[in-house]
Write an enzyme that holds these catalytic residues in place. Structure first.
Site, PDB file in Angstrom:
ATOM      1  NE  ARG A  70      -2.506   1.170   3.594  1.00  0.00           N
ATOM      2  CZ  ARG A  70      -3.261   1.061   4.682  1.00  0.00           C
ATOM      3  NH1 ARG A  70      -4.548   0.767   4.571  1.00  0.00           N
ATOM      4  NH2 ARG A  70      -2.756   1.218   5.884  1.00  0.00           N
TER       5      ARG A  70
ATOM      6  CE  LYS B 145      -2.362   4.822   6.959  1.00  0.00           C
ATOM      7  NZ  LYS B 145      -3.408   5.567   7.616  1.00  0.00           N
TER       8      LYS B 145
ATOM      9  CD  GLU C  92     -11.908   6.533   5.315  1.00  0.00           C
ATOM     10  OE1 GLU C  92     -11.379   5.453   5.575  1.00  0.00           O
ATOM     11  OE2 GLU C  92     -11.324   7.452   4.716  1.00  0.00           O
TER      12      GLU C  92
HETATM   13  N1  PMP Z   1      -9.400   5.022   7.211  1.00  0.00           N
HETATM   14  C1  PMP Z   1      -8.508   5.979   7.501  1.00  0.00           C
HETATM   15  C2  PMP Z   1      -8.787   7.374   7.077  1.00  0.00           C
HETATM   16  C3  PMP Z   1      -7.326   5.655   8.196  1.00  0.00           C
HETATM   17  O1  PMP Z   1      -6.429   6.593   8.477  1.00  0.00           O
HETATM   18  C4  PMP Z   1      -7.105   4.318   8.589  1.00  0.00           C
HETATM   19  C5  PMP Z   1      -5.838   3.935   9.303  1.00  0.00           C
HETATM   20  N2  PMP Z   1      -5.750   4.505  10.571  1.00  0.00           N
HETATM   21  C6  PMP Z   1      -8.090   3.361   8.295  1.00  0.00           C
HETATM   22  C7  PMP Z   1      -9.208   3.746   7.577  1.00  0.00           C
HETATM   23  C8  PMP Z   1      -7.903   1.923   8.667  1.00  0.00           C
HETATM   24  O2  PMP Z   1      -6.893   1.350   7.873  1.00  0.00           O
HETATM   25  P1  PMP Z   1      -5.957   0.189   8.400  1.00  0.00           P
HETATM   26  O3  PMP Z   1      -6.836  -0.946   8.750  1.00  0.00           O
HETATM   27  O4  PMP Z   1      -5.045  -0.111   7.252  1.00  0.00           O
HETATM   28  O5  PMP Z   1      -5.245   0.722   9.593  1.00  0.00           O
END
Ligand code: PMP
Length: 285
Positions: A52, A151, A184
């Site tokens: 990622r 990200k 989200e």
């Molecule tokens: N959405 C956002 C905006 C995030 O920053 C994160 C990570 N903190 C997630 C979802 C969850 O992703 P992950 O399971 O890869 O930590």
């Protein structure tokens, strides 16, 4: 004694882990990052996190200057140097030092920073009793303007929504996209359960392609559950039987109240609990 931080080419003491005021991560939020867990001394889902990170970097034309193999080594070295058994890694790649202009190509190579520390979790009672959340009025970034899969170090969109959550006295806020569909939470992905079906918004709705989300979808399917990715509305959330959030730090956490409405029976539901327990097993296997 402070932490040992990976900065650029090797480890330095925390007090020496400093970056320039000309660094583009500071000037423009120009860089990418990952949050990764260490469980029982093992880095969880490292390959998925590195994939990622490298994809995010490639989309923003940021040369990391290290192979994935070298990056894994840097992470292992940092985890060991800080004797982290169960903890959290913050992996950052900034575009590095430029001038004050926007042109990213004046920087030739990104700078890698690895911080391995203890993890800051939600309080235990949030897991037992479930969390309360609100709907954010801040709309999630338009997915065609800023692909949610990147990200990036620019989290102001999420921070604006987090301000709303904290000011309302809650831990999280649910963000909707420009069309009004659920995207989200500010730092977690969202799932609901309705009539036994596990549902979550598609990435295109404006959600990060969360690694925990992926693991939970896989575990749910392996356990025989029906999982669907589909656009969800505020109505779907209010009338869900169960709701939970997933993320690297939060893992799987039940939501029991949203905008003052009780979700389900007001307690983390059976599917939420089952997935939390399957996730725990996967993390510690
Ligand atoms: N959405 C956002 C905006 C995030 O920053 C994160 C990570 N903190 C997630 C979802 C969850 O992703 P992950 O399971 O890869 O930590």
């Amino acid at each position: 004694m402070g932490l040992k931080i990976w900065l650029g080419q090797g480890l330095v003491d925390e007090k020496d882990a400093v970056i320039s005021v000309f660094d583009r991560s500071l000037l423009y939020g120009d860089g990418v990052f990952e949050g990764i867990r260490v469980y029982s001394g093992k880095v969880f889902e490292l390959k998925a996190h590195l994939d990622r990170l490298y994809e995010s970097a490639s989309v923003i034309r940021l040369p990391i200057g290290m192979t994935q193999e070298q990056m894994s080594q840097a992470i292992e070295t940092t985890v060991k140097a800080n004797a982290i058994q169960d903890g959290y890694i913050r992996l950052i790649v900034t575009r590095g030092i430029g001038d004050l202009g926007l042109d990213p190509f004046v920087c030739k190579n990104g700078k890698v920073i690895v911080i391995a520390d203890n993890v800051k979790l939600y309080p235990e009672e949030f897991y037992e009793a479930g969390m309360k959340v609100i709907s954010a009025s801040t709309i999630r970034n338009h997915p065609m303007a800023l692909p949610p899969q990147i990200k990036s170090l620019n989290y102001l969109n999420n921070i604006l929504a987090k301000i709303e959550a904290v000011e309302a006295g809650h831990g999280e806020a649910i963000m909707y996209n420009h069309l009004g569909y659920v995207a989200e939470a500010t730092g977690d992905n969202i799932f609901i359960v309705k009539g036994g079906t596990v549902q979550t918004p598609p990435i295109q709705a404006g959600s990060l392609d969360g690694i925990t989300r992926r693991v939970v979808i896989r575990l749910a399917k392996e356990d025989g559950m029906c999982v669907v990715e589909k656009n969800l509305t505020r109505f779907d959330l209010y009338t869900a039987d169960e709701m939970f959030l997933t993320g690297t730090a939060a893992e799987v956490i039940g939501v029991v109240e949203m905008d003052g409405r009780v979700i389900g029976n007001g307690k983390p539901g059976p599917i939420t609990k089952r997935l939390r327990s399957l996730f725990f097993q996967a993390a510690h296997s």
